[in-house]
Design a protein around this motif. Structure first.
Motif, PDB file in Angstrom:
ATOM      1  N   ARG A  68       0.811  -1.223   0.000  1.00 50.54           N
ATOM      2  CA  ARG A  68       0.000   0.000   0.000  1.00 50.54           C
ATOM      3  C   ARG A  68       0.848   1.278   0.000  1.00 50.54           C
ATOM      4  O   ARG A  68       0.436   2.296   0.581  1.00 50.54           O
ATOM      5  CB  ARG A  68      -0.947   0.021   1.203  1.00 50.54           C
ATOM      6  CG  ARG A  68      -1.897  -1.159   1.280  1.00 50.54           C
ATOM      7  CD  ARG A  68      -3.007  -0.899   2.274  1.00 50.54           C
ATOM      8  NE  ARG A  68      -3.817  -2.098   2.503  1.00 50.54           N
ATOM      9  CZ  ARG A  68      -4.997  -2.102   3.091  1.00 50.54           C
ATOM     10  NH1 ARG A  68      -5.511  -0.963   3.526  1.00 50.54           N
ATOM     11  NH2 ARG A  68      -5.664  -3.225   3.272  1.00 50.54           N
ATOM     12  N   ASP A  69       2.017   1.253  -0.595  1.00 49.80           N
ATOM     13  CA  ASP A  69       2.905   2.422  -0.657  1.00 49.80           C
ATOM     14  C   ASP A  69       3.286   2.933   0.725  1.00 49.80           C
ATOM     15  O   ASP A  69       3.644   4.102   0.899  1.00 49.80           O
ATOM     16  CB  ASP A  69       2.272   3.559  -1.467  1.00 49.80           C
ATOM     17  CG  ASP A  69       2.027   3.181  -2.915  1.00 49.80           C
ATOM     18  OD1 ASP A  69       2.651   2.212  -3.390  1.00 49.80           O
ATOM     19  OD2 ASP A  69       1.211   3.851  -3.572  1.00 49.80           O
ATOM     20  N   SER A  70       3.256   2.056   1.715  1.00 47.04           N
ATOM     21  CA  SER A  70       3.393   2.453   3.116  1.00 47.04           C
ATOM     22  C   SER A  70       4.828   2.614   3.583  1.00 47.04           C
ATOM     23  O   SER A  70       5.063   3.168   4.654  1.00 47.04           O
ATOM     24  CB  SER A  70       2.740   1.389   4.004  1.00 47.04           C
ATOM     25  OG  SER A  70       3.468   0.163   3.898  1.00 47.04           O
ATOM     26  N   TRP A  71       5.777   2.069   2.838  1.00 50.33           N
ATOM     27  CA  TRP A  71       7.165   1.917   3.286  1.00 50.33           C
ATOM     28  C   TRP A  71       7.252   1.008   4.513  1.00 50.33           C
ATOM     29  O   TRP A  71       8.261   0.944   5.170  1.00 50.33           O
ATOM     30  CB  TRP A  71       7.843   3.270   3.480  1.00 50.33           C
ATOM     31  CG  TRP A  71       8.206   3.873   2.151  1.00 50.33           C
ATOM     32  CD1 TRP A  71       7.360   4.498   1.276  1.00 50.33           C
ATOM     33  CD2 TRP A  71       9.483   3.834   1.505  1.00 50.33           C
ATOM     34  NE1 TRP A  71       8.031   4.855   0.124  1.00 50.33           N
ATOM     35  CE2 TRP A  71       9.338   4.467   0.237  1.00 50.33           C
ATOM     36  CE3 TRP A  71      10.737   3.338   1.860  1.00 50.33           C
ATOM     37  CZ2 TRP A  71      10.393   4.597  -0.660  1.00 50.33           C
ATOM     38  CZ3 TRP A  71      11.784   3.481   0.969  1.00 50.33           C
ATOM     39  CH2 TRP A  71      11.606   4.107  -0.269  1.00 50.33           C
ATOM     40  N   MET A 123       1.212  -0.147   9.010  1.00 52.07           N
ATOM     41  CA  MET A 123       1.567  -1.376   8.304  1.00 52.07           C
ATOM     42  C   MET A 123       2.494  -2.261   9.128  1.00 52.07           C
ATOM     43  O   MET A 123       2.386  -3.492   9.104  1.00 52.07           O
ATOM     44  CB  MET A 123       2.195  -1.052   6.957  1.00 52.07           C
ATOM     45  CG  MET A 123       2.512  -2.265   6.100  1.00 52.07           C
ATOM     46  SD  MET A 123       1.049  -3.255   5.662  1.00 52.07           S
ATOM     47  CE  MET A 123       0.270  -2.186   4.436  1.00 52.07           C
ATOM     48  N   GLU A 124       3.417  -1.665   9.842  1.00 52.43           N
ATOM     49  CA  GLU A 124       4.319  -2.463  10.681  1.00 52.43           C
ATOM     50  C   GLU A 124       3.525  -3.260  11.704  1.00 52.43           C
ATOM     51  O   GLU A 124       3.744  -4.478  11.869  1.00 52.43           O
ATOM     52  CB  GLU A 124       5.320  -1.546  11.379  1.00 52.43           C
ATOM     53  CG  GLU A 124       6.263  -2.277  12.321  1.00 52.43           C
ATOM     54  CD  GLU A 124       7.282  -1.354  12.983  1.00 52.43           C
ATOM     55  OE1 GLU A 124       8.064  -1.855  13.810  1.00 52.43           O
ATOM     56  OE2 GLU A 124       7.293  -0.139  12.669  1.00 52.43           O
ATOM     57  N   SER A 125       2.604  -2.618  12.387  1.00 57.30           N
ATOM     58  CA  SER A 125       1.791  -3.322  13.386  1.00 57.30           C
ATOM     59  C   SER A 125       0.938  -4.402  12.748  1.00 57.30           C
ATOM     60  O   SER A 125       0.767  -5.493  13.314  1.00 57.30           O
ATOM     61  CB  SER A 125       0.902  -2.328  14.140  1.00 57.30           C
ATOM     62  OG  SER A 125       1.678  -1.526  15.000  1.00 57.30           O
ATOM     63  N   PHE A 126       0.401  -4.119  11.560  1.00 55.22           N
ATOM     64  CA  PHE A 126      -0.396  -5.142  10.884  1.00 55.22           C
ATOM     65  C   PHE A 126       0.442  -6.393  10.607  1.00 55.22           C
ATOM     66  O   PHE A 126       0.013  -7.516  10.904  1.00 55.22           O
ATOM     67  CB  PHE A 126      -0.965  -4.615   9.570  1.00 55.22           C
ATOM     68  CG  PHE A 126      -1.431  -5.724   8.670  1.00 55.22           C
ATOM     69  CD1 PHE A 126      -2.572  -6.446   8.965  1.00 55.22           C
ATOM     70  CD2 PHE A 126      -0.684  -6.093   7.553  1.00 55.22           C
ATOM     71  CE1 PHE A 126      -2.977  -7.507   8.167  1.00 55.22           C
ATOM     72  CE2 PHE A 126      -1.078  -7.141   6.745  1.00 55.22           C
ATOM     73  CZ  PHE A 126      -2.232  -7.850   7.054  1.00 55.22           C
ATOM     74  N   ILE A 127       1.625  -6.213  10.036  1.00 60.81           N
ATOM     75  CA  ILE A 127       2.438  -7.380   9.667  1.00 60.81           C
ATOM     76  C   ILE A 127       2.860  -8.165  10.905  1.00 60.81           C
ATOM     77  O   ILE A 127       2.756  -9.407  10.937  1.00 60.81           O
ATOM     78  CB  ILE A 127       3.649  -6.940   8.831  1.00 60.81           C
ATOM     79  CG1 ILE A 127       3.172  -6.470   7.442  1.00 60.81           C
ATOM     80  CG2 ILE A 127       4.658  -8.087   8.690  1.00 60.81           C
ATOM     81  CD1 ILE A 127       4.260  -5.891   6.571  1.00 60.81           C
TER      82      ILE A 127
END
Length: 267
Positions: A91-94, A106-110
């Motif tokens: 999602r272009d989140s880096w 995104m880090e927390s999701f993964i």
């Protein structure tokens, strides 16, 4: 005739043995604004067997199927090495938790949602020693970011043409959307670049492989990271070879990363 029939049956069985499966799933999460699309490739022989896992992160403007186009032989490679491949949508989140956007964590999701979900639903070996993460471009930065910050989750990490230092690129790739403009948020940017994590890498005990093409616009920052790791005494495998910022380069580079991870997984 009987021998010929037996040979044909043997060949048919051998071909059917390379029977990887590809799933496209949605993972619910409170860390993103919508459920996450994820591609999962599982090698043949999953019944009664657990496998090491490699998470593959896509680059900017990609999604959960980008890796299947960059390296169309992923299923074959899953069967060859006996590895589960997990391909989330970046999602272009880096691959950060944005300090500005609560809908982009995104880090927390993964770490908190995706890894536990995969381990619960798929035949995985559930330890850091059997779990790796790699990616290209934005995904290369993301892989090093996540593994360094969560060495209890990932024991091995790779990066291909990674944007491993974001500081020279203040106007590019939507990063200011997640971190704020660099000129007003320099400390935030410095805290979110892999280039600042060398001390943590030294403590993390990771198996590290990364590379970059000599004609890539990220060649300089990758060479700098290699030199910083070498000076800090952090073991790593680094290659600089001809190539540019292209899917052809990354499709080839993945072959080296999987060889590297496979040797680690066999220990």
């Amino acid at each position: 005739m009987k021998q010929r029939i037996l040979l044909l049956l043997t060949l048919a069985f051998a071909l059917s043995a390379s029977a990887f499966t590809t799933d496209t799933i949605k993972v619910d999460t409170r860390y993103l604004d919508t459920p996450e699309d994820v591609t999962v490739i599982v090698p043949d022989g999953a019944f009664g067997h657990d496998f090491p896992v490699v998470y593959l992160l896509n680059g900017y403007d990609g999604n959960h199927i980008q890796w299947t186009r960059t390296q169309p032989r992923l299923g074959e490679l899953a069967d060859r090495y006996g590895m589960v491949f997990v391909l989330p949508d970046g999602r272009d989140s880096w691959y950060w938790d944005s300090p500005l956007r609560p809908e982009m964590q995104m880090e927390s999701f993964i770490i908190k949602d995706l890894v536990p979900y995969i381990d619960a639903k798929y035949p995985t070996l559930k330890s850091r020693d059997k779990r790796a993460i790699s990616g290209f471009s934005m995904g290369g930065h993301g892989a090093l970011w996540l593994a360094t910050r969560h060495p209890d989750i990932f024991g091995s990490v790779g990066s291909m043409s990674g944007g491993v230092n974001i500081m020279p690129f203040p106007k590019n790739w939507k990063m200011a959307s997640w971190l704020g403009p660099q000129e007003q948020n320099k400390e935030v940017w410095e805290a979110h670049t892999v280039a600042s994590l060398v001390p943590q890498m030294k403590e993390a005990g990771l198996n590290i492989i990364f590379d970059c093409g000599t004609d890539d616009f990220f060649a300089g920052v990758n060479n700098d990271l290699h030199n910083a790791l070498a000076e800090a005494g952090v073991p790593h495998d680094y290659t600089s070879r001809p190539g540019a910022h292209t899917h052809a380069y990354w499709g080839n580079s993945l072959l080296y990363h999987l060889l590297f991870f496979n040797e680690i997984f066999k220990k």
